[in-house]
Scaffold this active site. Structure first.
Site, short mmCIF file in Angstrom:
data_model
loop_
_atom_site.label_atom_id
_atom_site.label_comp_id
_atom_site.label_asym_id
_atom_site.label_seq_id
_atom_site.Cartn_x
_atom_site.Cartn_y
_atom_site.Cartn_z
N HIS A 1 26.85 45.86 39.40
CA HIS A 1 28.09 45.15 39.04
C HIS A 1 28.42 45.22 37.54
O HIS A 1 29.58 45.28 37.15
CB HIS A 1 28.00 43.69 39.49
CG HIS A 1 29.34 43.07 39.76
ND1 HIS A 1 29.56 42.22 40.79
CD2 HIS A 1 30.54 43.19 39.13
CE1 HIS A 1 30.84 41.83 40.78
NE2 HIS A 1 31.45 42.41 39.78
N TYR B 1 30.87 37.73 45.05
CA TYR B 1 32.09 37.16 45.64
C TYR B 1 31.76 36.20 46.80
O TYR B 1 32.62 35.52 47.32
CB TYR B 1 33.05 38.24 46.15
CG TYR B 1 33.49 39.27 45.13
CD1 TYR B 1 33.26 39.09 43.77
CD2 TYR B 1 34.12 40.44 45.52
CE1 TYR B 1 33.65 40.05 42.84
CE2 TYR B 1 34.52 41.40 44.60
CZ TYR B 1 34.26 41.20 43.27
OH TYR B 1 34.64 42.16 42.36
N1 LIG Z 1 33.80 45.28 38.99
C1 LIG Z 1 34.26 44.21 38.42
O1 LIG Z 1 33.69 43.68 37.43
C2 LIG Z 1 35.50 43.57 38.96
C3 LIG Z 1 36.15 42.58 38.22
C4 LIG Z 1 37.32 42.03 38.75
C5 LIG Z 1 37.81 42.47 39.97
N2 LIG Z 1 37.14 43.43 40.69
C6 LIG Z 1 37.66 43.91 41.99
O2 LIG Z 1 38.97 44.40 41.78
C7 LIG Z 1 39.88 43.77 42.69
C8 LIG Z 1 41.29 43.68 42.08
O3 LIG Z 1 41.27 42.92 40.90
P1 LIG Z 1 41.86 41.44 40.82
O4 LIG Z 1 41.82 40.84 42.17
O5 LIG Z 1 41.16 40.75 39.74
O6 LIG Z 1 43.33 41.64 40.29
P2 LIG Z 1 44.62 42.53 40.68
O7 LIG Z 1 44.45 43.22 41.97
O8 LIG Z 1 44.96 43.33 39.49
O9 LIG Z 1 45.74 41.42 40.76
C9 LIG Z 1 45.84 40.51 41.78
C10 LIG Z 1 47.14 39.77 41.58
O10 LIG Z 1 48.23 40.68 41.62
C11 LIG Z 1 49.22 40.22 42.52
N3 LIG Z 1 49.79 41.41 43.19
C12 LIG Z 1 49.14 42.35 43.93
N4 LIG Z 1 49.99 43.29 44.35
C13 LIG Z 1 51.22 42.92 43.90
C14 LIG Z 1 52.52 43.50 44.01
N5 LIG Z 1 52.72 44.64 44.69
N6 LIG Z 1 53.55 42.87 43.39
C15 LIG Z 1 53.37 41.73 42.71
N7 LIG Z 1 52.16 41.13 42.55
C16 LIG Z 1 51.11 41.73 43.15
C17 LIG Z 1 48.51 39.31 43.50
O11 LIG Z 1 49.38 38.29 43.92
P3 LIG Z 1 49.73 38.08 45.49
O12 LIG Z 1 48.47 37.65 46.16
O13 LIG Z 1 50.78 37.02 45.46
O14 LIG Z 1 50.25 39.39 45.99
C18 LIG Z 1 47.38 38.73 42.64
O15 LIG Z 1 47.83 37.57 41.99
C19 LIG Z 1 39.20 42.40 42.94
O16 LIG Z 1 39.73 41.71 44.02
C20 LIG Z 1 37.78 42.83 43.08
O17 LIG Z 1 37.54 43.36 44.37
C21 LIG Z 1 36.01 43.99 40.18
#
Ligand SMILES: NC(=O)c1ccc[n+]([C@@H]2O[C@H](COP(=O)([O-])OP(=O)(O)OC[C@H]3O[C@@H](n4cnc5c(N)ncnc54)[C@H](OP(=O)(O)O)[C@@H]3O)[C@@H](O)[C@H]2O)c1
Length: 268
Positions: A118, A57
């Site tokens: 990862h 990241y």
């Molecule tokens: N290990 C891996 O391979 C891997 C892969 C991907 C991600 N990750 C980790 O997992 C974390 C979360 O996954 P992600 O960031 O991909 O996706 P996520 O958390 O599922 O979704 C993020 C999206 O959801 C929206 N959101 C969040 N809370 C909300 C709510 N209460 N109501 C409406 N919309 C909402 C956000 O918009 P707003 O900003 O407008 O609220 C953003 O667009 C990452 O940041 C990362 O740290 C790990």
């Protein structure tokens, strides 16, 4: 904050904040680094303590700085980071040591709470040396807990052959478009804590269905789906750039779904 005990006896908060677009231009994953961590500051002020980052990241340093500047004791935080699987990070033991030490420097800390691989490492020898160095860092107290991410049952079995420390966590994708329930059940059976990444990804139809369930509790679709995860033992790390959503996600922990409603969510 509600927490869960891991297989090594340590505890982890049930809810954390993702950060993969924090500190980046236009909140884009591949965006230029801006040094603006106001979204993380707002999450910390609201009460988030589990912070999920990764070397890929590119924002470990900004996260370390923001945590330090919060003035809150280091021990109150639960910092997670992840080692990438390219040779530049894991080609031999010395390289792995350098990678892990660099995370400690970036995060401005003497220890990291949770260090994950990862994604699966196909080359078994490289998997072995990476895990062995991670175990070495645990024995030195530089890492408290080690685990994996995106590891299938077969990948976990490869680790079993030589690991002296069992992975405590497997961070995988889980959301209403793909709960990965069988996988999650297998992990719980193995006493490996599932952690859901990308937890908020869903469809308008699912949102409507979840909002209906939430009506009885005065909760939104997002809060219902997060509570479903944590109530069944899955730690979740939703990411938001919007303080209103950050707060709502945290407030998913202040109610309980009935057994009937848990079953309804599971049906999605
Ligand atoms: N290990 C891996 O391979 C891997 C892969 C991907 C991600 N990750 C980790 O997992 C974390 C979360 O996954 P992600 O960031 O991909 O996706 P996520 O958390 O599922 O979704 C993020 C999206 O959801 C929206 N959101 C969040 N809370 C909300 C709510 N209460 N109501 C409406 N919309 C909402 C956000 O918009 P707003 O900003 O407008 O609220 C953003 O667009 C990452 O940041 C990362 O740290 C790990």
């Amino acid at each position: 904050m509600e927490s869960v005990q891991l297989n090594n006896g340590t505890r982890m908060p049930y809810l954390g904040t993702g950060t993969n677009t924090y500190g980046k231009k236009n909140n884009e994953y591949n965006g230029e680094l801006t040094g603006d961590f106001s979204t993380l500051r707002s999450a910390i002020e609201m009460g988030y303590r589990l912070i999920d980052t990764a070397i890929s990241y590119r924002n470990e340093a900004g996260i370390g700085k923001t945590v330090k500047e919060s003035g809150i004791d280091r021990e109150a935080f639960y910092l997670t980071t992840k080692i990438p699987t390219e040779d530049a990070y894991i080609k031999d033991k010395e390289t792995v040591r350098k990678t892990l030490n660099q995370s400690l420097i970036n995060l401005e800390t003497d220890y990291i709470d949770l260090y994950l691989i990862h994604k699966p490492i196909e080359d078994e020898e490289k998997l072995k040396i990476t895990w062995e160095v991670m175990e070495e860092f645990v024995s030195k107290g530089k890492i408290k807990t080690i685990g994996v991410s995106n590891f299938s049952n077969e990948d976990l079995e490869k680790l079993d052959k030589f690991a002296t420390i069992k992975p405590a966590v497997n961070q995988i994708k889980s959301n209403p478009t793909q709960w990965n329930n069988e996988w999650i059940k297998d992990m719980l059976d193995r006493d490996i804590r599932p952690q859901a990444w990308g937890p908020m990804k869903t469809t308008d139809q699912h949102k409507e269905y979840l909002n209906e369930i939430g009506e009885n509790y005065g909760k939104t679709w997002g809060q219902v789906l997060l509570r479903y995860q944590t109530q069944r033992g899955v730690v979740a790390i939703p990411k938001s750039h919007n303080p209103i959503n950050q707060k709502a996600n945290l407030e998913s922990l202040d109610f309980l779904l009935s057994d009937e409603d848990m079953a309804k969510v599971a049906q999605l």
